[in-house]
Design a protein around this motif. Structure first.
Motif, PDB file in Angstrom:
ATOM      1  N   LEU B 120       0.822  -1.213   0.000  1.00  0.00           N
ATOM      2  CA  LEU B 120       0.000   0.000   0.000  1.00  0.00           C
ATOM      3  C   LEU B 120       0.859   1.268   0.000  1.00  0.00           C
ATOM      4  O   LEU B 120       0.483   2.277  -0.609  1.00  0.00           O
ATOM      5  N   ALA B 122       3.625   1.741  -1.531  1.00  0.00           N
ATOM      6  CA  ALA B 122       4.060   2.007  -2.907  1.00  0.00           C
ATOM      7  C   ALA B 122       2.908   2.583  -3.722  1.00  0.00           C
ATOM      8  O   ALA B 122       3.120   3.420  -4.599  1.00  0.00           O
ATOM      9  N   TRP B 123       1.682   2.154  -3.422  1.00  0.00           N
ATOM     10  CA  TRP B 123       0.508   2.710  -4.105  1.00  0.00           C
ATOM     11  C   TRP B 123       0.323   4.179  -3.748  1.00  0.00           C
ATOM     12  O   TRP B 123      -0.177   4.957  -4.552  1.00  0.00           O
ATOM     13  N   SER B 124       0.703   4.543  -2.526  1.00  0.00           N
ATOM     14  CA  SER B 124       0.462   5.916  -2.074  1.00  0.00           C
ATOM     15  C   SER B 124       1.552   6.881  -2.529  1.00  0.00           C
ATOM     16  O   SER B 124       1.397   8.082  -2.413  1.00  0.00           O
ATOM     17  N   CYS B 125       2.662   6.347  -3.040  1.00  0.00           N
ATOM     18  CA  CYS B 125       3.798   7.196  -3.426  1.00  0.00           C
ATOM     19  C   CYS B 125       3.653   7.636  -4.878  1.00  0.00           C
ATOM     20  O   CYS B 125       3.580   6.807  -5.773  1.00  0.00           O
ATOM     21  N   PRO B 126       3.602   8.958  -5.129  1.00  0.00           N
ATOM     22  CA  PRO B 126       3.446   9.422  -6.518  1.00  0.00           C
ATOM     23  C   PRO B 126       4.698   9.209  -7.362  1.00  0.00           C
ATOM     24  O   PRO B 126       4.633   9.274  -8.580  1.00  0.00           O
ATOM     25  N   TYR B 127       5.840   8.994  -6.695  1.00  0.00           N
ATOM     26  CA  TYR B 127       7.120   9.022  -7.404  1.00  0.00           C
ATOM     27  C   TYR B 127       7.664   7.641  -7.785  1.00  0.00           C
ATOM     28  O   TYR B 127       8.697   7.547  -8.413  1.00  0.00           O
ATOM     29  N   GLY B 128       6.995   6.596  -7.347  1.00  0.00           N
ATOM     30  CA  GLY B 128       7.516   5.264  -7.646  1.00  0.00           C
ATOM     31  C   GLY B 128       8.828   5.004  -6.943  1.00  0.00           C
ATOM     32  O   GLY B 128       9.722   4.360  -7.474  1.00  0.00           O
ATOM     33  N   ARG B 130       9.275   3.325  -4.161  1.00  0.00           N
ATOM     34  CA  ARG B 130       9.346   2.076  -3.395  1.00  0.00           C
ATOM     35  C   ARG B 130       9.112   0.893  -4.310  1.00  0.00           C
ATOM     36  O   ARG B 130       8.242   0.933  -5.165  1.00  0.00           O
TER      37      ARG B 130
END
Lengths: 300, 251
Positions: B120, B122-128, B130
Motif C-alpha cells: 500500500l 508504494a501505491w500511495s507514493c506518486p514518485y515510484g 518504493r
C-alpha cells in the motif's frame, strides 16, 4: 492498477457478508427454527472471514498480518482490520444471545449494523484515500462500496426469505435499494471516472517550463514491479463492454428476477448479483491510473 | 509508529540533483544497488538476472526525457529515488508501523521485520520510490544510506550516500535542506530548485535543479532553416557526386 484476484475477492466477498450482517442486525431475517439463526449468521461470517483470508493472500508476509491491527490512528488499512475484528465479535455475541434467549437484542443489533457499515467504509477508504489514483480519490468512492454492500446483503436476505417462506418478500425495498446502488455507481462512473490527477509528465519532472516532456529512454529494458503493479492497461479496451455486463448482472437481472416472482430465479439473485459485483470490482482496479506511470511515458 | 513525527527536528536530510550536469551514466544506480545489497536489510534481489524478463528491486532509477518546444529539443537525464517527503503518504498508510519517518533527521525508512508486504505504501507514493523485493517480499526504498552517513568507521569523505559519492560529474549533492544556510539550500536558492509534483501535497525534501538554457538551442529560425537546407542537398562533386545523381535517377 493491476486487478489482483485476492483483493477483488476480499472486497466483494467481505462486502457481501458485511451487508448480510447489516440486515441481520436490523432483524430483517426470518427464522423458523433456532438452527436457522446459526445457518444465516454462519453464512454471513463465512463470507466476511473468507474475504479477509483472501486479503491475506495478497501479502508478502501473511504470518505478520496481526501487526496490521496496530496503526489505526493513521492507516485506513489498519482501521479496516480493527473494525472487521470488532464486527465479527459483535456478530457472534448478537447471534449467541439471540440463540440462547430466543429473542434478539435490538441494541446489539443496531451496533452490529453500524459496525458492519463502518468496516465497509474503511475498506473503501483504503483506496479512496490514495491521492495518487484520481479515480479512487473521490468523495463518492466509500458511498459506492457501502451502497453495494447493503445491496448485496439485501438480495441475500431476499433469497433467504424466499427459501423460508416460499414467496417473494421485500420486493419494493429491494427494488429501491438496487436502483439506489445503481444510481450511485453510475454517478461514480461519470464523476470519479472522469476526474484527473492534475499531474502531467511536465509537473512530474518539473520541466514543464522548458517545453513538452516525453519519455525518451526508460530506466530499464524490462517491465519493473512498479509498472507491473500500477501500469495495468489490458482492460481499458473492453472497459465499456465489461461495465455494461456488470450492470446487467448486478442490477438488471436481479430486478427482473425479483419482479418475475419465480422461485428459482429469486434464489439465483445473490449469485448473479455477486458475479456482477466481481466484474465491477475488477474494473475498479483495472481502470484506475496511477500517477507514477507519468514517469514511464503515460499521459493521463 | 506510522504517524508522522509530531515534533520533528528542523533537520531535513536530502539530496539536490542537478539536471544540468547529469549525463545519465547510471553509475549512481549501480553503486546504490551495490552498497544497499550488502547493507543491514535483506539483499536487493534480482530474478533471472542474466536471462530474458529480468526483474529486481532497485532504489534509484534514471529516466531520460526529451523536452521539446516548436523549435528545440533537449535531452534531460532524470535520476529518481525517494524524496524523503515532509508529508510522506507512504508513512501514514502503513498498517503495521513498519514504514516510518525518523524524528531526528527526517529520513523515511522501512523496518523490514515488521513489513507485511501489502504494497500500500508504494501505491500511495506518486514518485515510484518504493519497490517490492521479489524474493524477500518486503518493501525496499532509499535509506539515504543511513548506514554510511553516520558511520564513523568510514573515512569522512565516504560519509555521504553511495549515489553522491560515486557520481563522476558531481550532479548529486547531499545535505541538510532544513537549514537555510547549508550549501544545498544555497544551491536550491541560487538555481531555482524545484519540487516534483507539488500538487500531490507531499512536500518533498529532495530538490531538483533545472537544466541551464543552452546557447545552441536559442538558434534563430533562419539558422535552423539554413541547416535543414544544407542537410537536404549535400553538395558533392566528382565521382561520388555522379554516383549520388545516378542512384537518385534509379529511384
Amino acid at each position: 492498477m493491476r486487478p489482483a484476484w485476492s483483493i477483488i475477492v476480499f472486497t466483494s466477498l467481505s462486502g457481501l457478508g458485511l451487508g448480510m450482517l447489516f440486515w441481520f442486525g436490523l432483524g430483517f431475517v426470518t427464522l423458523t427454527q433456532p438452527i436457522d439463526l446459526l445457518i444465516f449468521s454462519g453464512l454471513a461470517l463465512t463470507a466476511v472471514i473468507g474475504g479477509l483470508c483472501s486479503s491475506l493472500l495478497h501479502l508478502g508476509h501473511p504470518e505478520r498480518a496481526f501487526r496490521a491491527l496496530s496503526q489505526w490512528r493513521s492507516s485506513w488499512l489498519s482501521r479496516e482490520g480493527v473494525f472487521a475484528v470488532v464486527t465479527v465479535g459483535v456478530a457472534c455475541l448478537y447471534a449467541m444471545i439471540w440463540f440462547t434467549d430466543g429473542q434478539r437484542s435490538a441494541s446489539i443489533g443496531m451496533l452490529l449494523s453500524a459496525f458492519s457499515m463502518i468496516t465497509v467504509w474503511a475498506t473503501a477508504m483504503i483506496y479512496g484515500s490514495l491521492k495518487t489514483i484520481a479515480r479512487w480519490y473521490h468523495p463518492l468512492t466509500p458511498w459506492v462500496y457501502v451502497s453495494l454492500s447493503i445491496c448485496g446483503g439485501l438480495v441475500a436476505v431476499v433469497a433467504w426469505e424466499q427459501m423460508m417462506s416460499g414467496s417473494p418478500v421485500l420486493v419494493e425495498l429491494t427494488t429501491g435499494v438496487l436502483v439506489l446502488a445503481f444510481v450511485v455507481k453510475v454517478i461514480w462512473w461519470r464523476r470519479a471516472g472522469q476526474s484527473g490527477s492534475g499531474s502531467t509528465p511536465e509537473s512530474a519532472t518539473g520541466l514543464g517550463a522548458m517545453g513538452q516532456v516525453d519519455l525518451l529512454m526508460s530506466p530499464h529494458t524490462e517491465e519493473n514491479w512498479l509498472q507491473h503493479e500500477m501500469g495495468f492497461v489490458v482492460a481499458r479496451k473492453h472497459a465499456q463492454r465489461l461495465s455494461q455486463i456488470a450492470v446487467v448482472l448486478a442490477f438488471l437481472l436481479p430486478l427482473l428476477a425479483l419482479w418475475s416472482g419465480v422461485s428459482w430465479a429469486i434464489l439465483a439473485i445473490p449469485f448473479v448479483h455477486f458475479v456482477g459485483i466481481m466484474i465491477e470490482r475488477w474494473l475498479f482496479f483495472a481502470e484506475a491510473k496511477h500517477v507514477v506511470t507519468l514517469f514511464y511515458g503515460d499521459r493521463h | 509508529m506510522t504517524m508522522l513525527p509530531e515534533n520533528p527536528s528542523p533537520k531535513k536530510l536530502g539530496l539536490v540533483i542537478d539536471l544540468d550536469i547529469c549525463v545519465g551514466c547510471h553509475a549512481c544506480v549501480v553503486n546504490c544497488k551495490e552498497w544497499n545489497t550488502g547493507s543491514e536489510g535483506a539483499p536487493l534481489s534480482d530474478i533471472n538476472a542474466y536471462g530474458a524478463e529480468q526483474s529486481g528491486s532497485w532504489l534509484n532509477r534514471i529516466h531520460t526525457f526529451e523536452v521539446t518546444t516548436e523549435k528545440t529539443a533537449q535531452v534531460v537525464h532524470f535520476p529518481k529515488s525517494c524524496l524523503h517527503c515532509t508529508d510522506a503518504p507512504c508513512v501514514t498508510v502503513c498498517p503495521t508501523g513498519a514504514s516510518y519517518k525518523r524524528v531526528e533527521d527526517g529520513i523515511v525508512l522501512v523496518n523490514e521485520d515488521h513489513c507485511i508486504g501489502c504494497g500500500l505504501c508504494a501505491w500511495s507514493c506518486p514518485y515510484g520510490a518504493r519497490e517490492m523485493d521479489p524474493v524477500e517480499q518486503v518493501m525496499k526504498k532509499c535509506t539515504l544510506c543511513v548506514d554510511r552517513i553516520y558511520n564513523e568507521n568510514l573515512p569522512e569523505e565516504d560519509r555521504v550516500p553511495a549515489c553522491v559519492r560515486t557520481c563522476p560529474t558531481g550532479a548529486r549533492a547531499f545535505g541538510d535542506l532544513g537549514d537555510p544556510e547549508s550549501e544545498v539550500s544555497e544551491m536550491v536558492r541560487e538555481r531555482g530548485g524545484f519540487d516534483l509534483m507539488p500538487e500531490q501535497g507531499t512536500a518533498p525534501v529532495n530538490k531538483y535543479l533545472p537544466p541551464r538554457e543552452k546557447q545552441h538551442l536559442i538558434a534563430s529560425d533562419a539558422q535552423a532553416t539554413e541547416t535543414q537546407a544544407k542537410n537536404q542537398a549535400p553538395d558533392v562533386a566528382g565521382f561520388w557526386g555522379w554516383v549520388d545523381s545516378a542512384l537518385a535517377k534509379l529511384g
